[in-house]
Design an enzyme around this catalytic site. Structure first.
Site, PDB file in Angstrom:
ATOM      1  N   GLU A 148      26.536  28.443  -1.393  1.00  0.00           N
ATOM      2  CA  GLU A 148      25.663  27.288  -1.645  1.00  0.00           C
ATOM      3  C   GLU A 148      24.183  27.680  -1.536  1.00  0.00           C
ATOM      4  O   GLU A 148      23.846  28.766  -1.052  1.00  0.00           O
ATOM      5  CB  GLU A 148      25.966  26.172  -0.647  1.00  0.00           C
ATOM      6  CG  GLU A 148      25.775  26.585   0.805  1.00  0.00           C
ATOM      7  CD  GLU A 148      25.276  25.454   1.698  1.00  0.00           C
ATOM      8  OE1 GLU A 148      24.402  24.692   1.271  1.00  0.00           O
ATOM      9  OE2 GLU A 148      25.754  25.376   2.842  1.00  0.00           O
ATOM     10  N   LYS A 167      17.385  18.505  -2.883  1.00  0.00           N
ATOM     11  CA  LYS A 167      18.651  18.764  -2.186  1.00  0.00           C
ATOM     12  C   LYS A 167      19.712  17.993  -2.965  1.00  0.00           C
ATOM     13  O   LYS A 167      19.719  16.768  -2.962  1.00  0.00           O
ATOM     14  CB  LYS A 167      18.546  18.274  -0.742  1.00  0.00           C
ATOM     15  CG  LYS A 167      19.828  18.408   0.066  1.00  0.00           C
ATOM     16  CD  LYS A 167      19.612  17.911   1.499  1.00  0.00           C
ATOM     17  CE  LYS A 167      20.935  17.603   2.172  1.00  0.00           C
ATOM     18  NZ  LYS A 167      20.761  16.941   3.468  1.00  0.00           N
ATOM     19  N   VAL A 213      27.051  21.675   0.229  1.00  0.00           N
ATOM     20  CA  VAL A 213      28.478  22.028   0.208  1.00  0.00           C
ATOM     21  C   VAL A 213      29.193  21.155  -0.826  1.00  0.00           C
ATOM     22  O   VAL A 213      29.985  21.641  -1.642  1.00  0.00           O
ATOM     23  CB  VAL A 213      29.107  21.857   1.614  1.00  0.00           C
ATOM     24  CG1 VAL A 213      30.628  21.947   1.543  1.00  0.00           C
ATOM     25  CG2 VAL A 213      28.546  22.894   2.571  1.00  0.00           C
ATOM     26  N   ASP A 255      26.072   7.073   8.169  1.00  0.00           N
ATOM     27  CA  ASP A 255      25.718   8.407   7.671  1.00  0.00           C
ATOM     28  C   ASP A 255      26.889   9.375   7.821  1.00  0.00           C
ATOM     29  O   ASP A 255      27.122   9.956   8.880  1.00  0.00           O
ATOM     30  CB  ASP A 255      24.478   8.937   8.396  1.00  0.00           C
ATOM     31  CG  ASP A 255      23.905  10.171   7.719  1.00  0.00           C
ATOM     32  OD1 ASP A 255      24.545  10.694   6.789  1.00  0.00           O
ATOM     33  OD2 ASP A 255      22.814  10.619   8.117  1.00  0.00           O
ATOM     34  N   LYS A 311      27.970  21.673  13.241  1.00  0.00           N
ATOM     35  CA  LYS A 311      27.035  21.607  14.365  1.00  0.00           C
ATOM     36  C   LYS A 311      27.238  20.337  15.160  1.00  0.00           C
ATOM     37  O   LYS A 311      27.580  19.306  14.603  1.00  0.00           O
ATOM     38  CB  LYS A 311      25.614  21.546  13.813  1.00  0.00           C
ATOM     39  CG  LYS A 311      25.159  22.819  13.233  1.00  0.00           C
ATOM     40  CD  LYS A 311      23.645  22.814  13.197  1.00  0.00           C
ATOM     41  CE  LYS A 311      23.149  24.158  12.750  1.00  0.00           C
ATOM     42  NZ  LYS A 311      23.172  24.281  11.298  1.00  0.00           N
TER      43      LYS A 311
HETATM   44  N1  PSU Z   1      24.709  22.487   8.153  1.00  0.00           N
HETATM   45  C1  PSU Z   1      24.088  23.637   8.464  1.00  0.00           C
HETATM   46  N2  PSU Z   1      23.231  24.206   7.576  1.00  0.00           N
HETATM   47  C2  PSU Z   1      23.003  23.653   6.356  1.00  0.00           C
HETATM   48  C3  PSU Z   1      23.691  22.434   6.033  1.00  0.00           C
HETATM   49  C4  PSU Z   1      24.528  21.903   6.955  1.00  0.00           C
HETATM   50  O1  PSU Z   1      24.291  24.152   9.543  1.00  0.00           O
HETATM   51  O2  PSU Z   1      22.209  24.181   5.580  1.00  0.00           O
HETATM   52  C5  PSU Z   1      23.499  21.826   4.676  1.00  0.00           C
HETATM   53  C6  PSU Z   1      24.730  22.107   3.774  1.00  0.00           C
HETATM   54  O3  PSU Z   1      24.281  22.361   2.464  1.00  0.00           O
HETATM   55  C7  PSU Z   1      25.497  20.808   3.829  1.00  0.00           C
HETATM   56  C8  PSU Z   1      24.373  19.819   3.909  1.00  0.00           C
HETATM   57  O4  PSU Z   1      26.307  20.592   2.698  1.00  0.00           O
HETATM   58  O5  PSU Z   1      23.418  20.416   4.784  1.00  0.00           O
HETATM   59  C9  PSU Z   1      24.834  18.486   4.443  1.00  0.00           C
HETATM   60  O6  PSU Z   1      23.798  17.577   4.337  1.00  0.00           O
HETATM   61  P1  PSU Z   1      24.050  16.042   4.680  1.00  0.00           P
HETATM   62  O7  PSU Z   1      24.267  15.997   6.162  1.00  0.00           O
HETATM   63  O8  PSU Z   1      22.789  15.364   4.243  1.00  0.00           O
HETATM   64  O9  PSU Z   1      25.234  15.618   3.883  1.00  0.00           O
HETATM   65 MN    MN Z   2      23.817  11.936   5.165  1.00  0.00          MN
END
Ligand code: PSU
Ligand code: MN
Length: 304
Positions: free
Chosen positions: A25, A86, A106, A138, A159
């Protein structure tokens, strides 16, 4: 092929000759790490996959074209440029029609990998159910794609900026298998432990490849999460990283950070508060995941 998608000739060739390919990614490059460590990471990950005998396919949207396989210049651009979207599933129409450049999450990377015919994907951590999701709603789109798209994602767990318990429950509801690679515990990205048990521990890349094949061969749709703990030598202390994360979450709340900005904000805050220690751990776990993903992909193509 659709004019919005360009697959690098090396990757087309690899796919046609049934060689192992690993998707990567780009949100991790543009929004997950600072420059210049992000470029170093992206290049090194590709090298690791090549050294394992597989072909890396870093994925992004460049000027409105979905690219599977990027040049060094394109990676450098994604790493440096501030005006990179993003992109998760909901952002494709805008990014393509407005000829924008976007880093794929992802979720978006899984969708593109499926379009290209790539089955195995390596990243750092997946998105999940955020803490307090019962009030904010969220929940990362990543979890929906994991339930729909036939791509296996190798990650270091998620995380604890997220609610890991709720994330596991959500994955169960969506029918996503979560495997521990040589562990029975869900790893928590920076540390090997999370306190949450997994149902299945798998010992070898070969066994994992067989599992992917078995699931998909009967027509079940959906991804598989392969949770690969950070190597012991780089694993951070669970308690101290938790304190940092709690502080980052408080700051995010105070500053009113919402929506797609939440994850990048928290990642940058954690890095700042650990004075870079978390970044080193982050790099190492991505490398570790790339290696395992390449090994799984190699076994997988020999089953098919
Ligand atoms: N977690 C990480 N590093 C990252 C991401 C998540 O430790 O770079 C990124 C990935 O691309 C994941 C995205 O798909 O954040 C998820 O974002 P959101 O929580 O806005 O869905
Ligand atoms: Mn989100």
């Amino acid at each position: 092929m659709n004019p919005y998608i360009k697959i690098h000739p090396d990757i087309t060739k690899a796919l046609e000759s049934n060689q192992a390919v690993v998707a990567l990614e780009s949100t991790i490059i543009s929004h997950g790490m600072p420059y210049p460590q992000n470029v170093k990471m992206a290049n090194e990950v590709e090298n690791i996959i090549k050294n394992e005998g597989a072909v890396p396919a870093t994925i992004a949207i460049i000027n409105g074209i979905i690219k599977v396989g990027l040049t060094h210049e394109e990676i450098e651009f994604l790493a440096k440029e501030k005006d990179v979207l993003k992109v998760s599933k909901r952002d494709f129409g805008y990014a393509l029609s407005q000829k924008r450049t976007g880093a794929t999450t992802v979720s978006a990377t899984m969708l593109i990998a499926e379009m290209a015919g790539i089955k195995v994907f390596a990243t750092g951590g997946i998105g999940g159910v955020h803490r307090d999701a019962q009030n904010t709603f969220d929940i990362s789109r990543d979890l929906e794609e994991l339930s729909n798209v036939n791509v296996a994602v190798v990650c270091a767990g998620a995380k604890s900026i997220l609610d890991l318990g709720l994330t596991l429950e959500f994955l169960e509801t969506k029918g996503v298998e979560v495997l521990g690679y040589q562990t029975k515990e869900l790893p928590a990205f920076y540390s090997r432990e999370s306190g949450f048990n997994l149902d299945y521990r798998m010992e070898t890349p070969e066994d994992i490849a067989k599992l992917l094949h078995a699931k998909w061969s009967i027509g079940l749709k959906g991804g598989i999460v392969i949770a690969n703990p950070i190597p012991q030598a780089y694993s951070m202390d669970k308690k101290s990283i938790q304190m940092v994360i709690d502080r980052a979450l408080e700051d995010a709340k105070k500053e009113g950070i919402k929506g797609k900005d939440t994850t990048p904000y928290l990642l940058a805050k954690v890095k700042e508060l650990t004075k870079g220690e978390s970044l080193e751990a982050n790099l190492e776990l991505v490398f570790n995941n790339a290696r395992l993903a390449a090994q799984i992909a190699k076994f997988y193509v020999n089953i098919e």
